[in-house]
Motif scaffolding. Structure first.
Motif, PDB file in Angstrom:
ATOM      1  N   MET A  50       0.830  -1.211   0.000  1.00 18.45           N
ATOM      2  CA  MET A  50       0.000   0.000   0.000  1.00 18.45           C
ATOM      3  C   MET A  50       0.867   1.264   0.000  1.00 18.45           C
ATOM      4  O   MET A  50       0.570   2.247  -0.689  1.00 18.45           O
ATOM      5  N   VAL A  51       1.968   1.214   0.769  1.00 17.93           N
ATOM      6  CA  VAL A  51       2.877   2.353   0.812  1.00 17.93           C
ATOM      7  C   VAL A  51       3.525   2.574  -0.547  1.00 17.93           C
ATOM      8  O   VAL A  51       3.611   3.696  -1.051  1.00 17.93           O
ATOM      9  N   GLU A  52       3.989   1.470  -1.168  1.00 18.04           N
ATOM     10  CA  GLU A  52       4.630   1.575  -2.476  1.00 18.04           C
ATOM     11  C   GLU A  52       3.652   2.133  -3.510  1.00 18.04           C
ATOM     12  O   GLU A  52       4.018   2.947  -4.365  1.00 18.04           O
ATOM     13  N   SER A  53       2.393   1.697  -3.430  1.00 17.07           N
ATOM     14  CA  SER A  53       1.384   2.189  -4.367  1.00 17.07           C
ATOM     15  C   SER A  53       1.192   3.701  -4.208  1.00 17.07           C
ATOM     16  O   SER A  53       1.107   4.433  -5.191  1.00 17.07           O
ATOM     17  N   LYS A  54       1.178   4.132  -2.944  1.00 18.53           N
ATOM     18  CA  LYS A  54       0.992   5.556  -2.710  1.00 18.53           C
ATOM     19  C   LYS A  54       2.208   6.362  -3.115  1.00 18.53           C
ATOM     20  O   LYS A  54       2.095   7.464  -3.673  1.00 18.53           O
ATOM     21  N   LEU A  55       3.363   5.814  -2.880  1.00 15.24           N
ATOM     22  CA  LEU A  55       4.586   6.531  -3.228  1.00 15.24           C
ATOM     23  C   LEU A  55       4.765   6.688  -4.727  1.00 15.24           C
ATOM     24  O   LEU A  55       5.424   7.620  -5.187  1.00 15.24           O
ATOM     25  N   HIS A  56       4.178   5.741  -5.478  1.00 15.57           N
ATOM     26  CA  HIS A  56       4.349   5.791  -6.929  1.00 15.57           C
ATOM     27  C   HIS A  56       3.242   6.579  -7.647  1.00 15.57           C
ATOM     28  O   HIS A  56       3.176   6.566  -8.868  1.00 15.57           O
ATOM     29  N   GLU A  57       2.374   7.261  -6.895  1.00 13.20           N
ATOM     30  CA  GLU A  57       1.408   8.142  -7.550  1.00 13.20           C
ATOM     31  C   GLU A  57       2.151   9.330  -8.150  1.00 13.20           C
ATOM     32  O   GLU A  57       3.168   9.768  -7.616  1.00 13.20           O
ATOM     33  N   THR A  88      -8.353  13.072 -11.849  1.00 12.09           N
ATOM     34  CA  THR A  88      -8.988  13.639 -13.048  1.00 12.09           C
ATOM     35  C   THR A  88      -8.088  14.663 -13.722  1.00 12.09           C
ATOM     36  O   THR A  88      -8.300  15.002 -14.883  1.00 12.09           O
ATOM     37  N   GLU A  89      -7.096  15.176 -12.986  1.00 14.01           N
ATOM     38  CA  GLU A  89      -6.174  16.152 -13.564  1.00 14.01           C
ATOM     39  C   GLU A  89      -4.884  15.513 -14.079  1.00 14.01           C
ATOM     40  O   GLU A  89      -4.019  16.212 -14.595  1.00 14.01           O
ATOM     41  N   TRP A  90      -4.759  14.210 -13.920  1.00 19.05           N
ATOM     42  CA  TRP A  90      -3.549  13.534 -14.402  1.00 19.05           C
ATOM     43  C   TRP A  90      -3.565  13.453 -15.920  1.00 19.05           C
ATOM     44  O   TRP A  90      -4.615  13.421 -16.554  1.00 19.05           O
ATOM     45  N   SER A  91      -2.391  13.368 -16.491  1.00 21.03           N
ATOM     46  CA  SER A  91      -2.286  13.115 -17.928  1.00 21.03           C
ATOM     47  C   SER A  91      -2.453  11.621 -18.183  1.00 21.03           C
ATOM     48  O   SER A  91      -2.407  10.798 -17.253  1.00 21.03           O
ATOM     49  N   ASP A  92      -2.658  11.239 -19.451  1.00 16.72           N
ATOM     50  CA  ASP A  92      -2.788   9.818 -19.789  1.00 16.72           C
ATOM     51  C   ASP A  92      -1.531   9.049 -19.391  1.00 16.72           C
ATOM     52  O   ASP A  92      -1.606   7.915 -18.866  1.00 16.72           O
ATOM     53  N   ASN A  93      -0.354   9.642 -19.606  1.00 16.73           N
ATOM     54  CA  ASN A  93       0.906   8.973 -19.258  1.00 16.73           C
ATOM     55  C   ASN A  93       1.029   8.775 -17.757  1.00 16.73           C
ATOM     56  O   ASN A  93       1.540   7.740 -17.287  1.00 16.73           O
ATOM     57  N   ASP A  94       0.563   9.790 -16.965  1.00 23.64           N
ATOM     58  CA  ASP A  94       0.599   9.655 -15.511  1.00 23.64           C
ATOM     59  C   ASP A  94      -0.264   8.481 -15.067  1.00 23.64           C
ATOM     60  O   ASP A  94       0.135   7.678 -14.197  1.00 23.64           O
ATOM     61  N   MET A  95      -1.471   8.371 -15.654  1.00 29.71           N
ATOM     62  CA  MET A  95      -2.361   7.273 -15.264  1.00 29.71           C
ATOM     63  C   MET A  95      -1.787   5.934 -15.691  1.00 29.71           C
ATOM     64  O   MET A  95      -1.864   4.942 -14.940  1.00 29.71           O
ATOM     65  N   ARG A  96      -1.209   5.870 -16.880  1.00 26.66           N
ATOM     66  CA  ARG A  96      -0.587   4.608 -17.330  1.00 26.66           C
ATOM     67  C   ARG A  96       0.573   4.216 -16.409  1.00 26.66           C
ATOM     68  O   ARG A  96       0.732   3.043 -16.046  1.00 26.66           O
ATOM     69  N   GLU A  97       1.383   5.199 -16.007  1.00 31.42           N
ATOM     70  CA  GLU A  97       2.514   4.928 -15.132  1.00 31.42           C
ATOM     71  C   GLU A  97       2.044   4.427 -13.774  1.00 31.42           C
ATOM     72  O   GLU A  97       2.603   3.478 -13.206  1.00 31.42           O
ATOM     73  N   TYR A  98       0.992   5.071 -13.230  1.00 34.02           N
ATOM     74  CA  TYR A  98       0.449   4.653 -11.940  1.00 34.02           C
ATOM     75  C   TYR A  98      -0.041   3.204 -12.011  1.00 34.02           C
ATOM     76  O   TYR A  98       0.240   2.385 -11.121  1.00 34.02           O
ATOM     77  N   LEU A  99      -0.837   2.892 -13.048  1.00 31.18           N
ATOM     78  CA  LEU A  99      -1.375   1.535 -13.171  1.00 31.18           C
ATOM     79  C   LEU A  99      -0.270   0.510 -13.395  1.00 31.18           C
ATOM     80  O   LEU A  99      -0.306  -0.598 -12.837  1.00 31.18           O
TER      81      LEU A  99
END
Length: 229
Positions: free
Chosen positions: A173-180, A190-201
């Motif tokens: 959970m910590v790693e997931s949060k740190l990688h946002e 909703t303000e993220w770019s497509d690349n940001d969302m792809r990177e997060y996922l």
């Protein structure tokens, strides 16, 4: 040059008329009664002339007075009309000024109300938004954090950690949060770019394939709000 018959007759009638007039004049001069009648006629003529002159003067005076009266009446009516127009204009000006004042008052009240609402919303927003000092972040690598440090890290960010999560679950959970994406903050995907969302996922081991923006956003929010036990 000899006279013609017609000219002779005209001259004879003129001469006869002159003689008749002369005879009448001589008769009047010799007859006291006739002379008195002529004098009376002359006096009557003079009296009639004087009367006519006096009457004419009276009529002229009356006409002058009537003209002055008419001019005075016209001036009074004009003044009254001007005063009436002036009063009407003053009333209309006062009415317009009153309406403007009321409108200005209403606008001022609306502006004050809007300002109060904005202040209230700003106050609510200030209460909701946390500053960087409100987030607990231990030092060093997340793999070296203690169990309680990871729980404080997550709870300070309003992330539910469950009743008794394991160390591995907390670390995930910590790693997931740190990688946002850090450029967009923690809770506004909703303000993220497509690349940001792809990177997060991708960092959270979620396959995205050829998903469009709406699909990416749904996947991000679904993963962010998924219960972590």
């Amino acid at each position: 040059m000899p006279l013609t018959e017609t000219q002779g007759r005209v001259l004879w009638f003129a001469y006869a008329a002159f003689n008749i007039a002369l005879a009448g004049y001589i008769t009047i001069l010799n007859d006291p009664k006739a002379r008195a009648k002529v004098n009376d006629a002359i006096e009557q003529t003079k009296a009639s002339a004087k009367h006519a002159a006096d009457r004419t003067q009276e009529l002229a005076h009356d006409a002058s007075e009537k003209t002055q009266q008419l001019a005075h009446d016209a001036a009074v009516k004009t003044r009254d009309a001007a005063n009436k127009v002036e009063r009407k204009m003053e009333e209309e000006a006062a009415h317009v000024a009153n309406r403007v004042e009321k409108t200005a008052h209403n606008v001022g009240e609306k502006a004050k109300k809007a300002e109060r609402e904005m202040d209230a919303k700003a106050g609510e927003g200030a209460k909701k938004v946390k500053s960087a000092a409100d987030y607990y972040t231990p030092k060093g690598d997340a793999n070296t954090w203690a169990h309680e440090d990871m729980k404080k890290f997550l709870t300070s960010r309003d992330i539910y950690v469950g009743h008794d999560p394991s160390h591995e679950e907390l670390l995930a959970m910590v790693e997931s949060k740190l990688h946002e994406p850090t450029s967009t903050g923690f809770n506004d995907p909703t303000e993220w770019s497509d690349n940001d969302m792809r990177e997060y996922l991708k960092n959270n081991n979620v396959q995205v394939g050829h998903a469009g923006r709406l699909e990416l956003l749904a996947m991000v929010e679904s993963h962010m709000h998924a219960p972590k036990y």
